[in-house]
Design an enzyme around this catalytic site. Sequence first.
Site, short mmCIF file in Angstrom:
data_model
loop_
_atom_site.label_atom_id
_atom_site.label_comp_id
_atom_site.label_asym_id
_atom_site.label_seq_id
_atom_site.Cartn_x
_atom_site.Cartn_y
_atom_site.Cartn_z
N HIS A 53 0.82 -1.23 0.00
CA HIS A 53 0.00 0.00 0.00
C HIS A 53 0.85 1.28 0.00
O HIS A 53 0.33 2.36 -0.20
CB HIS A 53 -0.92 0.05 1.22
CG HIS A 53 -1.97 -1.03 1.23
ND1 HIS A 53 -2.84 -1.23 0.18
CD2 HIS A 53 -2.28 -1.97 2.16
CE1 HIS A 53 -3.64 -2.26 0.47
NE2 HIS A 53 -3.32 -2.72 1.66
N ASP B 30 -2.83 -10.73 -2.35
CA ASP B 30 -3.38 -10.20 -1.10
C ASP B 30 -4.83 -9.77 -1.36
O ASP B 30 -5.17 -9.36 -2.48
CB ASP B 30 -2.54 -8.99 -0.67
CG ASP B 30 -2.89 -8.48 0.71
OD1 ASP B 30 -2.14 -8.78 1.67
OD2 ASP B 30 -3.91 -7.76 0.85
N HIS C 175 -6.35 -7.25 -0.44
CA HIS C 175 -6.46 -5.81 -0.69
C HIS C 175 -5.68 -5.45 -1.96
O HIS C 175 -4.63 -6.05 -2.23
CB HIS C 175 -5.89 -5.02 0.49
CG HIS C 175 -6.57 -5.34 1.79
ND1 HIS C 175 -6.04 -6.24 2.69
CD2 HIS C 175 -7.74 -4.90 2.31
CE1 HIS C 175 -6.86 -6.34 3.73
NE2 HIS C 175 -7.91 -5.54 3.53
N ASP D 200 -4.68 -12.84 3.33
CA ASP D 200 -5.92 -12.39 3.97
C ASP D 200 -7.16 -12.65 3.12
O ASP D 200 -8.27 -12.27 3.51
CB ASP D 200 -5.82 -10.90 4.36
CG ASP D 200 -5.09 -10.05 3.36
OD1 ASP D 200 -4.81 -10.54 2.24
OD2 ASP D 200 -4.78 -8.88 3.68
ZN LIG Z 1 -4.18 -7.23 2.74
#
Ligand SMILES: [Zn+2]
Length: 308
Positions: A125, A162, A164, A246
């Site tokens: 991120h 991931d 996200h 995740d």
């Molecule tokens: Zn994540």
Amino acid sequence: MTTLLLSHPACLNHATPAGHPERADRLRAVKEVLSEERFNALVRSEAPEGSLDLVTLCHNEDYVTELRHIAPDQGLIYLDGDTSMSPGTWEAVMRGVGGAVKATEAVMNGEHSNAFVAVRPPGHHAETARPMGFCFFDNAAIAARHAQRKYGIARAAIVDFDVHHGNGTQEIFWSDKSVMYCSTHQMPLFPGTGATGERGEHDTIVNAPLASEDGGAQFRAAFERRILPHLEKFAPEFLIISAGFDAHYRDPLASLNLKAEDFGWVTRKLMDLADRSAGGRIVSVLEGGYDLQGLKESVAAHVTALMG
Ligand SMILES: [Zn+2]
């Protein structure tokens, strides 16, 4: 040929507030599962500290300098609602950078066929000039640029499963046609980016968003129909995995329904692809994964696949 495992105890010293999902126990869980006998063939080594010169391959110099000086002598300093620094954060972050770079060198030099870098905090991120979503520097992105600078790699790919979207990696390589970024992620979900239409200036960004409650079938279809064909065509000479776990069904931060075996499956698919265009060279860097049991099972499946 062997699989290298890089980590460092200093990565436990990045403290987060009580109840924060990105906690040192995650790395303890990874270490615990990888100390089982079935992983005896892993070659284990410590992640060195990265240098500022490596970080600035992907991040703005002012941002790096500011972050370096902001770490508190005690307690926590918040950079945004969920990203904070403790006295141990800087070293933990630099071990992540150094681990990703050392893994890249070991694989590029042919010392190991592939590598898994078990570090925290995660990185995908973090943007050029901004920390975000538990992340400070983008380890996977730095590994890609390092492989290009030191080894003359013309085309590198980063594959991010991931749950996200890796907004940081996407932002860093948006205008760079020499690095392909591919991501499966739940959408809508933090950070909000990652729509199919976000393709980069040179069509080298490949987003394959999944819907809440999607499971292994949809995940595998996203790879087979969208991501793998793009990668095949791009023919990367070096492959980096932003390995977040995740999307596991037990994870508290999202609602996809992947099982450990899905992470094993995607790892084997990526290894087949890397065998064809990249001489098998893969570096996998740990990103998210916040349920300790889910993380252990998933890392075990991923690393078992890497070990062949
Ligand atoms: Zn994540």
